[in-house]
Design a protein around this motif. Structure first.
Motif, PDB file in Angstrom:
ATOM      1  N   ARG A 103       1.561   7.565   4.231  1.00  0.00           N
ATOM      2  CA  ARG A 103       1.043   6.402   4.194  1.00  0.00           C
ATOM      3  C   ARG A 103       0.543   4.964   5.043  1.00  0.00           C
TER       4      ARG A 103
ATOM      5  N   GLY B 139       0.683  -1.655   0.123  1.00  0.00           N
ATOM      6  CA  GLY B 139      -0.076  -0.157   0.161  1.00  0.00           C
ATOM      7  C   GLY B 139       0.597   1.313   0.209  1.00  0.00           C
TER       8      GLY B 139
ATOM      9  N   ARG C 262      -6.823   0.494  14.174  1.00  0.00           N
ATOM     10  CA  ARG C 262      -8.341   0.071  14.735  1.00  0.00           C
ATOM     11  C   ARG C 262      -9.045  -1.328  14.258  1.00  0.00           C
TER      12      ARG C 262
ATOM     13  N   GLU D  69      -1.402   5.597   7.238  1.00  0.00           N
ATOM     14  CA  GLU D  69      -2.788   5.527   7.191  1.00  0.00           C
ATOM     15  C   GLU D  69      -3.182   4.168   7.228  1.00  0.00           C
ATOM     16  N   ILE D  70      -2.365   3.244   6.821  1.00  0.00           N
ATOM     17  CA  ILE D  70      -2.534   2.086   6.807  1.00  0.00           C
ATOM     18  C   ILE D  70      -2.230   1.481   7.894  1.00  0.00           C
TER      19      ILE D  70
ATOM     20  N   ILE E 266      -3.727  10.622  14.630  1.00  0.00           N
ATOM     21  CA  ILE E 266      -2.855  11.124  13.480  1.00  0.00           C
ATOM     22  C   ILE E 266      -2.406  12.478  14.002  1.00  0.00           C
TER      23      ILE E 266
ATOM     24  N   ASN F 295       0.411  15.182  11.418  1.00  0.00           N
ATOM     25  CA  ASN F 295       1.055  14.961  10.110  1.00  0.00           C
ATOM     26  C   ASN F 295       2.873  15.641  11.140  1.00  0.00           C
TER      27      ASN F 295
ATOM     28  N   ALA G 255      -5.367   2.172  10.355  1.00  0.00           N
ATOM     29  CA  ALA G 255      -6.173   1.452   9.692  1.00  0.00           C
ATOM     30  C   ALA G 255      -6.245  -0.184  10.650  1.00  0.00           C
TER      31      ALA G 255
END
Lengths: 321, 276, 494
Positions: free
Chosen positions: C358, C297, C368, C361-362, C376, C378, C365
């Motif tokens: 990136r 990803g 979670r 974000e993965i 998060i 940045n 998830a």
């Protein structure tokens, strides 16, 4: 001839408030950057730096004095045209600004020229055919031009003209050493991206101020004297409509100088906006302070000049403000 | 109702704006797919029956992302306009009531000063100090809305202060604050609504720009500007990733601008000169 | 005088272009990279971009890295190590000249090493030199370095870009006008755009095959893609957008080299912050992470999974990925055992590189899915350094540790992971003192296992280093044992 005494009085009053504005701006900028978290020395020396090394660098950069001392030395330097020395690049900030201006200034002028070249004919054309399909379509296009996010438009242009058609390079600036046309070519896509919304706004200003003047008495008089609508438009209306248009142009110019930051990023142009952006990330605060101050200075002085010009033309304004 | 049809732009503008407001509101209770769940295997799919606008680089449904992004954009822009109005309007009224006095001078000079700052650079500075977030984007955009409303209100209020009915109110012993609230404010409200619509659309554009450079709402909150930034390197692989969020911004801003024009025609035909 | 200089310059330029015209060989190259150096002194900044431009091209050290990470002789032709392992006697190459025409002697070596380890040194890797007690000039061609204790990694340390030999008279202006001994000399820097190097005709070793090298700085990944596609640049080292590599691979105009780096990309964890101080919780996080999904990803398949803090291309590497295999059910069970059946909330602070943004974000998830919520944020690098690295104000963060052989950071309890394990510290002490290669290898393996067993951090993948170049270019480095774009062996195929 306007009353000289009142003009002088007004001038001095405005000059005083101009100086106060500049001092206020310099304090705001300096304090804002004082509280920016992040140590320039730590940024430069990275993860494995030892504390004694960091301290040595901080001293060399002049980061160890009191806030008051540092403000005075910075502001004092500005007064005599000394912008300080960049923490990271270790070159005088004035030189860096000079280099970047040679990109930002031509880009702003290029964009402005394009937007004028589009807006004048389009605005006049729309005004002269008020209510027609032509007018409606010009106005429709300008609605789109105002609503389109210019960085998105820039992305699409890169996809089409740089990646697919390869007419232009995708970005970067070869320098004016590479020749005038090479330089202009590199600025073409960015200038179009910047010019699109500006041209749309300007077209609308041009059209509406033309329509306003066309409704005024002297135009009717001219028409009564036998001029055709077109002649009246060209000889009288366009010239009179220029005042609001020039005001907008002035505003747009200072906006383009400072506001091209996103477009400079899309096309990786070494301009003023990107300099500030990079300097903030690198905590090269002396560069940020000086460039922002310079931009603020430019806007304040341009506003001052515009006010003065108006006051000269129209004495009533002096009393109003 | 027929009044809506007086303007050629009001209705289409209202329609477009309502579509996006509806999308934002619906996303509060329902979206086609959960935008916080990733599905790498199903990424960058073209539009299909399952995913009307395709899927993004993490396999999320783009339609759902745009609906949630609408919520972010509208919320940021709306609050920013709210800040601008709630601070700018009282300042403008006060400056007009004390025309020529020191208060007027200070307010107007402070306004000029804010105007003189390059807005995007200030936004960058604000996020450098406080960190990137939707809240800081709101503040950064909101600050620059204040002088807009202050100037507009002052200008409009000044012309009203010379009217006869204001004189009458003064003679009747009403103070400047009361006159401002009771007589001036209601008469500049139309103007404020029109300007508010315009600032709202500018706010949507500004939010998109800020989150495009990474200074807006943070993931996993979807935002249009960040969708564009994230899809930028994939534009030659999967152009639809960049196309749909860009169109969403374009159509929303277009809708609001058309609505603003229409409202202006509707509420005050004399204003046609004031705005371009 | 001035006119004369311009005149001769013009003539030699004409002669050069004439000879080039005859030879028909392409001798210039434009190489792009993502980051621009802040200045040009590799001995006083951490920025890898400085080394990327100058390492081996302009500046050389006593030893140097080869593309495969081996240590090769540099300005030192050979060396002898004393019986007790404390004195290294270096014999220097003869006929070495700095770009300003002065000769490079043992005095310059002594000056450079003393400068790096002095009290007011601004060297970002000062720790490389801490074991050095004295540097003595034996004769103009010989230098003796004496250590306070034997140190098996001295030759390795001296190969770093931070340990290059500089000319004393050049220090004042080194940041804008670097003067080294390399096969290229610095010629021009257009800030914000490019740096030009030209061939050093007086080079002591094998002369460079290229005439002029231009390094162009393109930070934006989209612009990078467009610049390569439009052939505005001949090569891009460290290409920033892995998603575009398949397009280049499919295009016969280009070659794609995917090399390894020393960058262990990890989910750094604050080992002192509850509930992350609980090893069960960290183990739960480890099992919640699907490495392959992150590599696919975030990096579009480029990257090697790792299970501990060690580079897979190193011969002493132990594959421990099974120890933290993806198993969300196990993860939930562990969380319940640790007293968090409903999960918990922590922060995830992400620096700018796309692997972090990136990947973040993965991972958010994935966490979670087992009940762990992350907030998060940045950050820019300066903010990351301030908040995470120095302030230790974070729960989780993602970063690639690109320094070679850096497992020793786990022996520092004040390092930002705050991993404080006396057993590991003792192990590392033994490792430093050990000179026997076999025993060293054994200790290194033990260290890797201890880190994996303690789940200090989430170990994700080894960062890949992609280079995209014109298919006709030969001699580029594939791997990145140190940040470098060594152009000394690069040439255009006929």
């Amino acid at each position: 001839m306007p009353n000289r005494k009142s003009m002088l009085h007004y001038f001095l009053k405005r000059l005083l408030s101009l100086s106060l504005s500049l001092v206020a701006a310099s304090i705001v900028i300096f304090l804002a950057l004082e509280v920016v978290p992040g140590d320039p020395a730590a940024y430069m020396l990275g993860l494995n730096a030892q504390e004694d090394t960091l301290q040595a660098l901080r001293e060399e950069l002049g980061l160890t004095g009191s806030i008051f001392q540092r403000y005075l030395s910075w502001a004092g330097g500005l007064l005599v045209g000394d912008f300080g020395v960049s923490y990271t690049y270790r070159t005088p900030v004035s030189e860096m600004i000079g280099d970047r201006l040679w990109v930002s200034l031509p880009l702003a002028l290029y964009a402005l020229t394009l937007s004028t070249l589009i807006a004048f004919p389009a605005g006049i054309w729309a005004a002269s055919r008020r209510g027609s399909a032509a007018d409606a379509s010009v106005m429709g296009v300008t609605q789109l031009g105002v609503a389109i996010p210019n960085f998105w438009f820039a992305m699409l242009m890169v996809l089409v003209f740089a990646i697919n058609l390869r007419w232009f390079s995708a970005g970067g600036f070869p320098g004016w050493d590479a020749g005038f046309f090479a330089g202009m070519k590199a600025l073409t896509l960015p200038a179009i991206a910047l010019a699109l919304p500006q041209a749309s706004i300007l077209t609308r200003v041009m059209r509406s101020s033309l329509l306003d003047t066309l409704g005024e008495d002297f135009i009717r008089t001219a028409r009564a004297k036998g001029l055709t609508k077109g002649q009246a438009l060209w000889r009288h209306a366009v010239r009179n409509a220029l005042i609001p248009v020039l005001t907008i142009l002035g505003l747009q110019f200072s906006f383009l100088l400072a506001g091209a930051i996103i477009i400079e990023n899309v096309f990786f142009l070494p301009g003023l906006g990107r300099l500030v952006f990079q300097s903030i990330s690198a905590r090269d605060l002396i560069v940020v302070e000086s460039v922002v101050m310079l931009l603020v200075f430019a806007v304040i002085v341009v506003n001052f000049a515009v006010d003065m010009a108006y006051a000269w033309v129209d004495p009533r304004l002096r009393r109003r403000r | 109702m027929s009044v809506l049809f007086h303007s050629r732009t009001l209705l289409p503008g209202l329609f477009l704006s309502l579509v996006f407001v509806a999308a934002a509101l619906i996303s509060l209770v329902w979206v086609p797919y959960d935008t916080t769940v990733l599905n790498i295997a199903n990424r960058m799919k073209l539009p299909s029956w399952e995913h009307w606008l395709g899927t993004d680089q993490f396999g999320r449904d783009i339609l759902s992302m745009i609906m949630v992004g609408a919520r972010t954009s509208i919320a940021v822009a709306l609050v920013a306009v709210g800040i601008g109005m709630s601070v700018g309007v009282p300042l403008g009224l006060a400056a007009a009531a004390r025309k020529g006095g020191w208060l007027d001078e200070v307010i107007m000079r402070a306004n000029d000063l804010v105007f003189a700052f390059p807005s995007l650079l200030i936004a960058v500075m604000i996020t450098a100090v406080f960190g990137a977030s939707a809240l800081n984007a709101i503040i950064a955009i909101g600050i620059f809305n204040i002088p807009v409303f202050a100037r507009l209100t002052r200008g409009a209020a000044l012309s009203l202060w010379n009217r006869d009915y204001i004189l009458a109110a003064r003679v009747a012993g009403k103070g400047p604050a009361r006159i401002s609230m009771e007589h001036i404010l209601p008469n500049v409200a139309n103007l404020l609504i029109v300007q508010g619509t315009i600032q709202f659309s500018l706010g949507i554009l500004a939010e998109a720009g800020l989150s495009y450079v990474g200074l807006g709402a943070q993931p996993p909150t979807a935002s249009w500007g960040r969708m564009l930034a994230d899809s930028q390197t994939m534009i030659s692989l999967a152009p639809h990733l960049a196309l749909f969020p860009g169109l969403a911004i374009l159509l929303t801003v277009l809708g609001l601008n058309l609505m603003g024009d229409g409202l202006r025609d509707l509420l005050d035909p004399k204003l046609r000169r004031a705005r371009v | 005088m001035r006119l004369g200089k311009v005149g001769t310059g013009l003539i030699s330029a004409l002669a050069l272009s004439a000879s080039m015209g005859l030879a028909h060989a392409k001798s210039d190259i434009t190489v792009a990279m993502q980051l621009e150096p802040p200045h040009l002194d590799p001995t006083s900044a951490a920025a890898g971009a400085i080394d990327s431009v100058l390492y081996s091209n302009v500046f050389e050290g006593l030893t140097r890295f080869g593309s495969d990470g081996s240590i090769l002789p540099g300005l030192a032709e050979s060396w002898e190590i004393s019986e007790d392992g404390k004195t290294y006697t270096f014999k220097l190459q003869s006929g070495v000249k700095f770009h300003d025409g002065t000769e490079m002697t043992a005095e310059d070596v002594k000056f450079s090493l003393d400068r790096a380890r002095s009290d007011d040194s601004q060297n970002a890797q000062k720790a490389l030199f801490t074991g050095i007690e004295t540097v003595e000039v034996v004769n103009p061609q010989t230098v003796a370095v004496t250590l306070s204790a034997p140190n098996g990694s001295l030759l390795f340390n001296l190969a770093w870009g931070d340990a290059v030999i500089v000319a004393p008279e050049s220090i004042e202006n080194i940041k804008t006008n670097p003067i080294g001994t390399g096969a290229f000399r610095f010629s021009n820097w257009v800030q914000g755009d490019r740096i030009d190097l030209e061939k050093n005709a007086d080079y002591w070793g094998t002369p460079a095959k290229l005439g002029n090298v231009t390094f162009k700085f393109i930070s934006d990944p989209t612009a990078a893609f467009a610049a390569v596609m439009a052939e505005d640049v001949n090569a891009f080292v460290g290409f920033p957008a892995p998603e575009n590599l398949p397009q280049f691979e499919a295009d016969p105009r280009f070659q794609v080299l995917v090399g390894s780096t020393e960058g262990e990309t990890i989910l750094s964890t604050n080992n002192k912050l509850p509930p992350l101080d609980n090893v069960k919780v960290r183990e739960a996080i480890a099992h919640a992470i699907d490495r392959q999904a992150i590599i696919d990803g975030a990096m579009f398949g480029y990257g090697t999974p790792i299970g501990t803090h060690f580079a897979p291309h190193n011969p002493d590497y132990v594959d421990l990925t099974a120890n933290s295999a993806y198993d969300p059910e196990l993860s939930k069970k562990l969380l319940a055992e640790a007293g968090y059946p409903d999960g918990f909330t922590t922060t995830l602070k992400l620096p700018p590189p796309s692997y972090a943004r990136r990947g973040g974000e993965i991972i958010a998830a994935q966490l979670r899915a087992v009940g762990i919520e992350t907030e998060i944020s940045n950050l820019e690098w300066a903010q990351w350094l301030e908040q995470v690295f120095r302030g230790k104000d974070y729960g989780l963060t993602i970063v690639s540790h690109v320094e070679p052989m850096d497992i020793g950071i786990y022996a520092r309890p004040d390092y930002y992971f705050q991993y404080d394990n006396p057993e590991f510290q003792k192990l590392f002490e033994n490792l430093t003192a050990e000179n026997d290669p076999e025993k060293r290898s054994e200790l290194l393996k033990q260290a890797q296992e201890m880190l994996a067993k303690d789940y200090v951090n989430g170990y994700l993948f080894q960062l890949a280093f992609p280079t995209v170049a014109n298919a006709k270019i030969q001699g580029l480095w594939v791997n990145q044992p140190t940040p470098a774009a060594d152009m000394t062996a690069v040439y255009w195929e006929e």
